[in-house]
Design an enzyme around this catalytic site. Structure first.
Site, mmCIF file in Angstrom:
data_model
loop_
_atom_site.group_PDB
_atom_site.id
_atom_site.type_symbol
_atom_site.label_atom_id
_atom_site.label_comp_id
_atom_site.label_asym_id
_atom_site.label_seq_id
_atom_site.Cartn_x
_atom_site.Cartn_y
_atom_site.Cartn_z
ATOM 1 C CD GLN A 1 -2.752 1.379 0.289
ATOM 2 O OE1 GLN A 1 -3.475 0.444 -0.001
ATOM 3 N NE2 GLN A 1 -2.809 2.541 -0.352
ATOM 4 N NE ARG B 1 -1.691 -1.558 -3.010
ATOM 5 C CZ ARG B 1 -2.344 -2.414 -2.217
ATOM 6 N NH1 ARG B 1 -3.398 -1.988 -1.547
ATOM 7 N NH2 ARG B 1 -1.937 -3.668 -2.064
#
Ligand code: CP
Ligand code: NVA
Length: 300
Positions: free
Chosen positions: A126, A284
């Site tokens: 993340q 991501r």
């Protein structure tokens, strides 16, 4: 030596920069042609599963995603045996686990890289995307100030480490008892922070002068029994217009998602012009492709 990524301080600062550079490179070398990447999930996922699977395909590989219940939960066989078996099938293994120690058990016996896809302690993939998003926004990271409002949880811990490694300033507002521990602070300094982060229990104070304001849910996956107590403890810790007004005029709002509108963030902020949460989620994919390229570079 087999490289693993359980949190960002498993990398050197220059390796972190290298991954962000690779993430920014849209090319898709077929480094995984004819190979597979195992992706193990003990908890739900939208972004992580989809971005990781897609990144594997971008590099010519095939993802094999499996949930804990599909392999018989934790009782059927040991994680050591599971990891040693999977090491013979896949090029890389990613895992989302409740207990970070499961990842440590995996790295202790794995012949292939183990990547943390979120544990109770850390969420490095993340934060690769978060750093990428902020670097795209400003052109560079060093010297910028990032404020965290809320729990010093898995995402916050990885973000604070990433910020320290990138030469950023980290400020945090948490209720008493939910901030970084002395051991967390020592670790940040070891990772490159110039001193302890600015810590307060007033969100506007942490946000003052920040270039980015980040937050996360008040109760993480696995903390379902604590929802009511945490809701009470985090009252007043919402990122609202007043908190954003304390930051710089060009400050961005960031959140790993999923978000709870009206709890940790006001709708007007998460859906407003300063919000970068969707580009952050899209990053991501690019961040994981960059990480895969980094891990495979030595083996290609
Ligand atoms: N941000 C994030 O990790 O989302 P998921 O839990 O949906 O994967
Ligand atoms: N802190 C949250 C992050 C979700 C991506 C959790 O662990 O549930």
């Amino acid at each position: 030596m087999t490289r693993h990524l359980l949190d960002l301080d498993d990398l050197s600062p220059s390796e972190l920069t290298r991954i962000l550079d690779l993430a920014d490179d849209p090319s898709r070398p077929p480094l995984l042609a004819g190979q597979t990447v195992g992706l193990y999930f003990e908890k739900p996922s939208l972004r992580t599963r989809h971005s990781c699977e897609t990144a594997v395909v971008h590099l010519g590989g095939h993802p094999v995603t499996f949930r804990a219940d599909e392999i018989g939960g934790s009782g059927r066989e040991s994680m050591t045996d599971i990891t040693r078996v999977l090491s013979g099938y896949h090029a890389i293994l990613g895992a989302r686990v409740f207990d970070h120690r499961v990842l440590e058990e995996m790295t202790a016996c794995s012949q292939i890289p183990i990547v943390n896809l979120l544990s109770d302690r850390a969420h490095p993939c993340q934060v690769l995307a978060d750093l990428l998003t902020m670097r795209q926004e400003w052109g560079s990271l060093a010297g910028a100030t990032v404020a965290w409002i809320g729990d010093f949880n898995n995402v916050a811990r990885s973000l604070a480490l990433g910020a320290a490694m990138a030469g950023m300033h980290f400020r945090i507002a948490s209720p008493v008892g939910f901030g970084p521990s002395p051991a967390d602070i020592d670790r940040l300094i070891l990772a490159g922070a110039s001193g302890p982060p600015f810590m307060t229990d007033r969100p506007v104070e942490a946000a003052a002068g920040a270039d980015a304001v980040h937050t996360d849910v008040w109760s993480s996956m696995g903390q379902e029994d604590e929802i009511a107590a945490r809701r009470a403890a985090f009252e007043g810790f919402q990122v609202d217009a007043a908190v954003m007004a304390a930051a710089t005029a060009k400050a961005v709002f960031m959140h790993c998602l999923p978000a709870h509108r009206g709890e940790e963030v006001a709708t007007v902020v998460v859906d407003g012009p300063q919000s970068r949460v969707i580009v952050q989620a899209h990053n991501r994919l690019h961040a994981f492709r960059g990480l895969l390229r980094f891990l495979l570079e030595g083996t290609a």
